[in-house]
Design a protein around this motif. Structure first.
Motif, PDB file in Angstrom:
ATOM      1  N   LEU A 136      27.499  41.936  48.638  1.00 39.91           N
ATOM      2  CA  LEU A 136      28.257  41.180  47.646  1.00 39.91           C
ATOM      3  C   LEU A 136      27.637  41.318  46.267  1.00 39.91           C
ATOM      4  O   LEU A 136      26.414  41.400  46.119  1.00 39.91           O
ATOM      5  N   PHE A 137      28.500  41.345  45.247  1.00 34.84           N
ATOM      6  CA  PHE A 137      28.011  41.239  43.878  1.00 34.84           C
ATOM      7  C   PHE A 137      27.513  39.816  43.630  1.00 34.84           C
ATOM      8  O   PHE A 137      27.797  38.887  44.399  1.00 34.84           O
ATOM      9  N   HIS A 138      26.794  39.652  42.548  1.00 35.87           N
ATOM     10  CA  HIS A 138      26.247  38.332  42.217  1.00 35.87           C
ATOM     11  C   HIS A 138      27.342  37.302  41.949  1.00 35.87           C
ATOM     12  O   HIS A 138      27.073  36.090  41.993  1.00 35.87           O
ATOM     13  N   ASP A 139      28.555  37.758  41.659  1.00 34.29           N
ATOM     14  CA  ASP A 139      29.658  36.817  41.443  1.00 34.29           C
ATOM     15  C   ASP A 139      30.443  36.547  42.720  1.00 34.29           C
ATOM     16  O   ASP A 139      31.494  35.899  42.692  1.00 34.29           O
ATOM     17  N   GLY A 140      29.961  37.054  43.863  1.00 33.67           N
ATOM     18  CA  GLY A 140      30.600  36.802  45.140  1.00 33.67           C
ATOM     19  C   GLY A 140      31.648  37.812  45.538  1.00 33.67           C
ATOM     20  O   GLY A 140      32.159  37.771  46.666  1.00 33.67           O
ATOM     21  N   GLU A 141      31.976  38.754  44.654  1.00 34.59           N
ATOM     22  CA  GLU A 141      32.960  39.777  44.969  1.00 34.59           C
ATOM     23  C   GLU A 141      32.361  40.824  45.910  1.00 34.59           C
ATOM     24  O   GLU A 141      31.158  41.118  45.844  1.00 34.59           O
ATOM     25  N   PRO A 142      33.165  41.428  46.762  1.00 35.94           N
ATOM     26  CA  PRO A 142      32.622  42.433  47.685  1.00 35.94           C
ATOM     27  C   PRO A 142      32.309  43.741  46.969  1.00 35.94           C
ATOM     28  O   PRO A 142      33.046  44.192  46.088  1.00 35.94           O
ATOM     29  N   CYS A 143      31.203  44.358  47.356  1.00 37.55           N
ATOM     30  CA  CYS A 143      30.857  45.687  46.869  1.00 37.55           C
ATOM     31  C   CYS A 143      31.312  46.677  47.938  1.00 37.55           C
ATOM     32  O   CYS A 143      30.594  46.948  48.906  1.00 37.55           O
ATOM     33  N   ASP A 144      32.501  47.200  47.749  1.00 43.21           N
ATOM     34  CA  ASP A 144      33.075  48.107  48.731  1.00 43.21           C
ATOM     35  C   ASP A 144      33.441  49.417  48.053  1.00 43.21           C
ATOM     36  O   ASP A 144      33.072  49.674  46.900  1.00 43.21           O
ATOM     37  N   ALA A 145      34.158  50.262  48.740  1.00 47.14           N
ATOM     38  CA  ALA A 145      34.482  51.583  48.210  1.00 47.14           C
ATOM     39  C   ALA A 145      35.316  51.491  46.934  1.00 47.14           C
ATOM     40  O   ALA A 145      35.147  52.297  46.012  1.00 47.14           O
ATOM     41  N   LYS A 146      36.212  50.508  46.850  1.00 52.35           N
ATOM     42  CA  LYS A 146      37.021  50.359  45.640  1.00 52.35           C
ATOM     43  C   LYS A 146      36.149  50.000  44.445  1.00 52.35           C
ATOM     44  O   LYS A 146      36.375  50.494  43.330  1.00 52.35           O
ATOM     45  N   ALA A 147      35.166  49.144  44.648  1.00 49.92           N
ATOM     46  CA  ALA A 147      34.266  48.773  43.555  1.00 49.92           C
ATOM     47  C   ALA A 147      33.411  49.962  43.118  1.00 49.92           C
ATOM     48  O   ALA A 147      33.178  50.176  41.922  1.00 49.92           O
ATOM     49  N   VAL A 148      32.940  50.730  44.085  1.00 53.51           N
ATOM     50  CA  VAL A 148      32.161  51.920  43.761  1.00 53.51           C
ATOM     51  C   VAL A 148      33.015  52.904  42.969  1.00 53.51           C
ATOM     52  O   VAL A 148      32.567  53.492  41.969  1.00 53.51           O
ATOM     53  N   ARG A 149      34.241  53.079  43.395  1.00 57.58           N
ATOM     54  CA  ARG A 149      35.147  53.982  42.672  1.00 57.58           C
ATOM     55  C   ARG A 149      35.326  53.511  41.230  1.00 57.58           C
ATOM     56  O   ARG A 149      35.266  54.307  40.283  1.00 57.58           O
ATOM     57  N   LEU A 195      23.643  60.106  39.580  1.00 56.41           N
ATOM     58  CA  LEU A 195      24.007  58.909  40.343  1.00 56.41           C
ATOM     59  C   LEU A 195      22.887  57.876  40.380  1.00 56.41           C
ATOM     60  O   LEU A 195      23.141  56.688  40.592  1.00 56.41           O
ATOM     61  N   ALA A 196      21.646  58.304  40.184  1.00 53.29           N
ATOM     62  CA  ALA A 196      20.535  57.346  40.154  1.00 53.29           C
ATOM     63  C   ALA A 196      20.646  56.395  38.972  1.00 53.29           C
ATOM     64  O   ALA A 196      19.974  55.355  38.938  1.00 53.29           O
ATOM     65  N   TYR A 197      21.492  56.748  37.994  1.00 50.09           N
ATOM     66  CA  TYR A 197      21.749  55.864  36.852  1.00 50.09           C
ATOM     67  C   TYR A 197      23.168  55.305  36.902  1.00 50.09           C
ATOM     68  O   TYR A 197      23.608  54.651  35.952  1.00 50.09           O
ATOM     69  N   GLY A 198      23.861  55.553  38.002  1.00 45.88           N
ATOM     70  CA  GLY A 198      25.225  55.061  38.158  1.00 45.88           C
ATOM     71  C   GLY A 198      25.228  53.654  38.703  1.00 45.88           C
ATOM     72  O   GLY A 198      25.492  53.424  39.895  1.00 45.88           O
ATOM     73  N   HIS A 199      24.951  52.685  37.851  1.00 41.13           N
ATOM     74  CA  HIS A 199      24.857  51.285  38.272  1.00 41.13           C
ATOM     75  C   HIS A 199      26.216  50.782  38.720  1.00 41.13           C
ATOM     76  O   HIS A 199      27.214  50.877  37.991  1.00 41.13           O
ATOM     77  N   ILE A 200      26.251  50.255  39.923  1.00 42.25           N
ATOM     78  CA  ILE A 200      27.508  49.764  40.488  1.00 42.25           C
ATOM     79  C   ILE A 200      27.697  48.317  40.036  1.00 42.25           C
ATOM     80  O   ILE A 200      26.910  47.435  40.387  1.00 42.25           O
ATOM     81  N   VAL A 201      28.724  48.116  39.216  1.00 44.99           N
ATOM     82  CA  VAL A 201      28.969  46.826  38.573  1.00 44.99           C
ATOM     83  C   VAL A 201      30.155  46.138  39.221  1.00 44.99           C
ATOM     84  O   VAL A 201      31.026  46.779  39.824  1.00 44.99           O
ATOM     85  N   SER A 202      30.205  44.829  39.056  1.00 47.86           N
ATOM     86  CA  SER A 202      31.347  44.058  39.549  1.00 47.86           C
ATOM     87  C   SER A 202      32.564  44.336  38.674  1.00 47.86           C
ATOM     88  O   SER A 202      32.548  44.049  37.472  1.00 47.86           O
ATOM     89  N   PRO A 203      33.635  44.908  39.230  1.00 49.56           N
ATOM     90  CA  PRO A 203      34.831  45.150  38.414  1.00 49.56           C
ATOM     91  C   PRO A 203      35.356  43.872  37.761  1.00 49.56           C
ATOM     92  O   PRO A 203      35.746  43.897  36.593  1.00 49.56           O
ATOM     93  N   ARG A 204      35.359  42.781  38.496  1.00 43.63           N
ATOM     94  CA  ARG A 204      35.882  41.539  37.927  1.00 43.63           C
ATOM     95  C   ARG A 204      35.064  41.099  36.732  1.00 43.63           C
ATOM     96  O   ARG A 204      35.608  40.695  35.692  1.00 43.63           O
ATOM     97  N   ALA A 205      33.731  41.192  36.841  1.00 45.39           N
ATOM     98  CA  ALA A 205      32.870  40.762  35.745  1.00 45.39           C
ATOM     99  C   ALA A 205      33.057  41.638  34.512  1.00 45.39           C
ATOM    100  O   ALA A 205      33.142  41.133  33.388  1.00 45.39           O
ATOM    101  N   VAL A 206      33.122  42.951  34.719  1.00 45.08           N
ATOM    102  CA  VAL A 206      33.261  43.854  33.575  1.00 45.08           C
ATOM    103  C   VAL A 206      34.603  43.661  32.894  1.00 45.08           C
ATOM    104  O   VAL A 206      34.689  43.636  31.655  1.00 45.08           O
ATOM    105  N   GLU A 207      35.666  43.506  33.666  1.00 42.67           N
ATOM    106  CA  GLU A 207      36.985  43.331  33.065  1.00 42.67           C
ATOM    107  C   GLU A 207      37.066  42.057  32.240  1.00 42.67           C
ATOM    108  O   GLU A 207      37.810  41.989  31.260  1.00 42.67           O
ATOM    109  N   ALA A 208      36.294  41.038  32.619  1.00 44.87           N
ATOM    110  CA  ALA A 208      36.314  39.771  31.892  1.00 44.87           C
ATOM    111  C   ALA A 208      35.298  39.698  30.761  1.00 44.87           C
ATOM    112  O   ALA A 208      35.309  38.749  29.982  1.00 44.87           O
ATOM    113  N   ALA A 209      34.440  40.719  30.633  1.00 47.17           N
ATOM    114  CA  ALA A 209      33.274  40.595  29.755  1.00 47.17           C
ATOM    115  C   ALA A 209      33.575  40.798  28.288  1.00 47.17           C
ATOM    116  O   ALA A 209      32.911  40.208  27.432  1.00 47.17           O
ATOM    117  N   GLY A 210      34.530  41.652  27.945  1.00 42.24           N
ATOM    118  CA  GLY A 210      34.690  41.991  26.538  1.00 42.24           C
ATOM    119  C   GLY A 210      33.440  42.682  26.028  1.00 42.24           C
ATOM    120  O   GLY A 210      32.925  43.610  26.643  1.00 42.24           O
TER     121      GLY A 210
END
Length: 481
Positions: free
Chosen positions: A71-84, A137-152
């Motif tokens: 899970l991301f820190h915001d509770g969202e799942p870290c799955d293949a869609k998030a990685v994509r 890919l070692a610098y490809g930080h996997i981020v929460s899509p929901r958090a980034v979309e809301a971040a501005g």
């Protein structure tokens, strides 16, 4: 509650997909985020969010099996869609800007296709072979899509990953506070919290460590090696892999002649530069990457000062009476740039080589001018990627004409690059890069100068701990303090 405080020269967050080799940012990112693969102590790569993978024989298709239930820190799942989502964001041409150079990662990932094969399985297909994709890919930080979309534009709100620590507070330029993520897949983190604070000078950081205000201090003066007692502190000196160089304008002017470039490399006493400019806090550089890099040739002969041969080469190039080079020089990054220019010019003076200086105080503008190939005859610069492939691609390959390419061309090196791109075997690829290393000694694109040696201190005695070879403090590998 066990919390530790780390003092370093800069305390900042950046966009997780900004391209940076700055150790003060990467240490924070390494605590907040996970990537598909991670660096191992031996310089290779091992599992992280991906537990297993396959690579096609042509180095164009990579298939990854992901950890389940992360899970991301915001509770969202870290799955293949998030990685994509994260990888395609990283690949955008407007992402990855560093010192004014946009699209750093896009030059590798343009045309990337990411297929979701299942909830925990993804496949990456590249437009061109890249056997060194893990360097990216070692610098490809996997981020929460929901958090980034809301971040501005709020960097703190983008800092939502799956790492062993989550962001608690951010005071730009002064303080970053993290709290443990107890459910991390590596197990409970060593510390309940980690705080970074800015230490304005090396001396102030050393004093903060000595007096117990902080538990770790990075970027200490060399005097700390003797002044901080071994009974109470672990103080280590380590090689910083960033190469300090002068980049030649190999497209036009005197340095377009390979004899001039080689002559100047033979005229330099690198150890004297380390002693005079850095007070001994460095190591002579004899090739286009540091000895810590995969692909550096440890058996390649070092440059030794040979003024007679340098004179012969300059005379053969038509400069027997000397020459004046227009030098473009920043006032920081490296901070010793002007002192370095003075010391190099003094060493070249027996050959009649002089610098006409063009000083630039705006470092971002300076980097942009380098990117635009407007460096006069030579410029003070550095080369920071830990990836040999990235250095060759961005700075050496004349067909790519990357961000930091300055007109150099070497068809023999480019043939090796092409073979290496599709060579999946790490051992075979390393041999190819070592051949590149030798060729780039014989026909140097830059004036090779030195690597810094940095000093870090930890509270307590920790004989089994050592700095990671990329010079980044790995929060996950710290001993209990």
């Amino acid at each position: 509650m066990t919390t530790i405080t780390i003092s370093q020269g800069r305390v900042a967050l950046d966009d997780p997909h900004a391209c940076t080799d700055a150790n003060d940012i990467l240490t924070v990112f390494g605590a907040l985020f996970d990537t598909l693969v991670r660096r191992t102590p031996d310089g290779g790569y091992g599992p992280s969010l991906a537990t297993e993978w396959t690579v096609s024989e042509d180095a164009r298709r990579y298939q990854f099996r992901l950890r389940e239930g992360v899970l991301f820190h915001d509770g969202e799942p870290c799955d293949a869609k998030a990685v994509r989502y994260a990888l395609l964001r990283m690949a955008r041409p407007d992402m990855g800007a560093t010192l004014g150079a946009p699209g750093v990662y896009a030059q590798y990932l343009a045309g990337l296709q990411v297929e979701v094969l299942g909830r925990y399985e993804v496949a990456l297909t590249l437009a061109q072979p890249i056997a060194d994709l893990f360097d990216i890919l070692a610098y490809g930080h996997i981020v929460s899509p929901r958090a980034v979309e809301a971040a501005g534009d709020d960097l703190a709100r983008r800092a939502v990953g799956t790492g062993p620590y989550r962001l608690h507070a951010y005071h730009p330029g002064e303080r970053i506070e993290l709290r443990a993520n107890p459910g991390h897949f590596d197990g409970k983190p060593t510390f309940d919290g980690v705080t970074w604070v800015r230490g304005e000078t090396a001396a102030s950081r050393a004093e903060a460590l000595r007096t117990g205000q902080v538990d770790i201090a990075n970027g200490l003066p060399r005097s700390a090696l003797s002044e901080l007692p071994a009974s109470s502190f672990t103080v280590q000196e380590h090689l910083a892999p960033t190469a300090l160089i002068m980049m030649f304008n190999a497209a036009s002017g005197p340095a377009s002649d390979p004899r001039v470039r080689l002559a100047l490399n033979l005229a330099i006493d690198r150890q004297a530069l380390v002693d005079d400019v850095l007070g001994g806090a460095g190591q002579p550089l004899h090739g286009f990457v540091s000895p810590a890099h995969y692909g550096a040739d440890p058996d390649a002969p070092p440059f030794t000062q040979d003024l007679a041969e340098a004179r012969r080469l300059l005379a053969a190039a038509g400069h027997g009476d000397g020459l004046t080079l227009n030098l473009y020089c920043p006032t920081r990054l490296p901070d010793e740039a002007q002192a370095l220019a003075d010391a190099v010019e003094e060493q070249l003076s027996p050959l009649g080589v002089r610098f006409k200086r063009h000083i630039e105080p705006d470092r971002v503008h300076y980097a942009n001018q380098v990117r635009l190939k407007a460096i006069h005859d030579v410029c003070v610069f550095d080369s920071s990627p830990m990836s040999v492939f990235r250095v060759l691609h961005e700075k050496i390959d004349s067909r790519v004409r990357g961000s930091w390419w300055e007109g150099y061309s070497n068809p023999a090196v480019e043939r090796l690059i092409d073979v290496a791109r599709g060579t999946v075997s790490a051992e075979a690829r390393e041999k190819l890069y070592r051949q590149c290393y030798r060729l780039l000694q014989q026909d140097p694109p830059w004036l090779y100068l030195y690597n810094h040696r940095r000093v870090i201190g930890l509270r307590g005695r920790h004989p089994g701990w050592s700095m990671r070879r990329d010079g980044v403090v790995d929060i996950r590998a710290l001993p209990p303090l």
